[in-house]
Design a protein around this motif. Structure first.
Motif, mmCIF file in Angstrom:
data_model
loop_
_atom_site.group_PDB
_atom_site.id
_atom_site.type_symbol
_atom_site.label_atom_id
_atom_site.label_comp_id
_atom_site.label_asym_id
_atom_site.label_seq_id
_atom_site.Cartn_x
_atom_site.Cartn_y
_atom_site.Cartn_z
ATOM 1 N N LEU A 1 18.147 -8.837 -14.269
ATOM 2 C CA LEU A 1 18.131 -7.792 -13.293
ATOM 3 C C LEU A 1 18.985 -6.849 -13.956
ATOM 4 O O LEU A 1 19.776 -7.055 -14.820
ATOM 5 N N LEU A 2 18.909 -5.701 -13.392
ATOM 6 C CA LEU A 2 19.206 -4.049 -13.621
ATOM 7 C C LEU A 2 20.144 -3.682 -12.153
ATOM 8 O O LEU A 2 18.889 -3.304 -11.471
ATOM 9 N N CYS A 3 20.693 -3.404 -12.146
ATOM 10 C CA CYS A 3 22.120 -2.855 -11.018
ATOM 11 C C CYS A 3 22.735 -1.814 -11.106
ATOM 12 O O CYS A 3 23.175 -1.585 -12.473
ATOM 13 N N ILE A 4 21.852 -0.312 -10.491
ATOM 14 C CA ILE A 4 21.914 0.843 -10.645
ATOM 15 C C ILE A 4 22.526 1.060 -9.775
ATOM 16 O O ILE A 4 22.080 1.628 -8.629
ATOM 17 N N ASP A 5 23.922 1.720 -9.836
ATOM 18 C CA ASP A 5 24.550 2.238 -8.602
ATOM 19 C C ASP A 5 24.534 3.961 -8.647
ATOM 20 O O ASP A 5 25.517 4.132 -10.074
ATOM 21 N N LEU B 1 15.152 -4.838 -9.770
ATOM 22 C CA LEU B 1 15.976 -4.094 -9.995
ATOM 23 C C LEU B 1 15.930 -3.800 -8.542
ATOM 24 O O LEU B 1 15.718 -3.603 -7.916
ATOM 25 N N ALA B 2 17.420 -3.260 -9.086
ATOM 26 C CA ALA B 2 18.442 -3.212 -8.239
ATOM 27 C C ALA B 2 19.359 -1.760 -7.576
ATOM 28 O O ALA B 2 20.221 -1.335 -8.502
ATOM 29 N N ALA B 3 19.057 -0.732 -7.220
ATOM 30 C CA ALA B 3 19.980 0.527 -7.117
ATOM 31 C C ALA B 3 20.440 0.824 -5.889
ATOM 32 O O ALA B 3 20.117 0.511 -4.582
#
Length: 368
Positions: free
Chosen positions: A162-166, A193-195
């Motif tokens: 998982l890569l989370c991009i805030d 992915l989560a953003a």
């Protein structure tokens, strides 16, 4: 340039002199840059259970339900054959083909609805060891590419679940294309992915949603994202926050000497020093600090300097380091031209965060 009390002729008030950011030039190894891609300290303890949905906003409850299911489905989504990968992917097994269907979620909402809380909760809930999950802001991700290079960044992150991009930035076309290309490579490797993103500069304070802008900017990646709209009142951001009145040079200097672990720097000297340190190292620049004390705060002279200051403000805010300052209040850091330009969202955020940290620093000043 005249010297400030931060630089000379200050009588010792404590046994040890304050630290100085300008005296630090950290060299951060690549593995640390990646290892530090975790939720910031203020989000260490957040979980889905600690998010309190507004009963009048059913989309908030729905977002928690969907994200809990998304996290649960990532347990075996990217199994890495033969154990963990090396930092730059050497000796790794061929990545499995990415599963069909959406491999990402986009949290769409205005300020103050808890998007970062939910994003960090997703990171914590994903059943994988921390080394297989990454969390960072859009700026931190671009800085990582700047420090490692594009190919090494792809190799480093492609083994993650998982890569989370805030705070996905929509105001810099070049960086947006760079990150979109990176995300495309990661999706091909099976990374989920989560953003989140905030509204575009011209829409600040209007309570509008950014999903259409986000999906348009990432172009070919849009099919990989499921949009979760999170309704709610914008209770944190109402234009420029009112900054507390600054203290005198003498008060700031005295507080720095009286506070173990505090730094003390002339503001102009600090801005000059930031140009010599890669932004990916600004977190390391603040290692071990209990407070940052600045004398003679003045308007930021140009946009390049302003953008570096924005990154430092983010790192200080993430680490909850109070900032005590003399000179101008923080709501006068950026010119009207900057606040009306393409990067205004970044400057609004920096003012808001520095103002909050200035309030946190109030207790450092002696009242007697």
């Amino acid at each position: 340039m005249s010297s400030s009390p931060a630089a000379s002729e200050v009588s010792p008030i404590a046994d040890a002199a304050p630290l100085s950011l300008c005296a630090r030039s950290p060299h951060v190894p690549a593995d640390r840059l990646v290892a530090e891609m975790v939720p910031p300290p203020r989000f260490d303890s957040v979980r889905f259970a600690t998010y309190l949905p507004d009963p009048n906003q059913p989309s908030q409850t729905e977002a928690v339900r969907v994200l809990e299911g998304f996290a649960g489905g990532l347990g075996g989504a990217h199994a890495v054959a033969g154990g963990r990968r090396g930092l730059f992917g050497f000796g790794k097994a061929k990545a499995p083909k990415a599963p069909a269907g959406p491999r990402g979620v986009y949290l769409d909402g205005g300020y103050g609805v808890g998007k970062t809380h939910l994003l960090a909760s997703l990171w914590h809930a994903t059943p994988a060891e921390p080394a297989l999950k990454a969390f960072g802001t859009f700026v931190e991700l671009t800085n990582l590419v700047g420090a490692l290079g594009f190919q090494q960044t792809v190799q480093t992150l492609s083994g993650h679940r998982l890569l989370c991009i805030d705070e996905f930035e929509l105001d810099d076309p070049g960086d947006t294309v760079l990150v979109s290309t990176l995300l495309g490579r990661l999706v091909e490797a099976g990374v989920a992915l989560a953003a989140t993103s905030n509204t575009l500069p011209g829409k600040l304070g209007e309570g509008r949603f950014a999903a259409a802008d986000f999906l348009r900017e990432i172009q070919g990646l849009s099919a990989h994202f499921r949009t979760l709209r999170i309704d709610g009142e914008d209770y944190r951001h109402r234009g420029l926050p009112e900054a507390p009145a600054p203290y005198s040079d003498e008060q700031v200097t005295k507080a720095a000497h009286a506070t173990p672990g505090a730094s003390l720097d002339d503001f102009r000297h600090l801005l000059d020093h930031l140009a010599k340190v890669h932004p990916s190292r600004y977190g390391a620049l603040t290692d071990g600090l209990t407070a940052v004390c600045l004398t003679d705060v003045q308007p930021v002279p140009d946009q390049s300097t302003a953008l570096r200051l924005v990154v430092l403000a983010d790192r200080l805010y993430d680490r909850e380091v109070p900032v005590l300052a003399s000179g101008l209040p923080f709501d006068r850091l950026f010119s009207e031209e900057m606040l009306n330009g393409g990067y205004r969202k970044k400057y609004f955020r920096a003012i808001s965060r520095l103002t909050a940290l200035a309030r946190d620093a109030k207790g450092l000043v002696a009242t007697d």
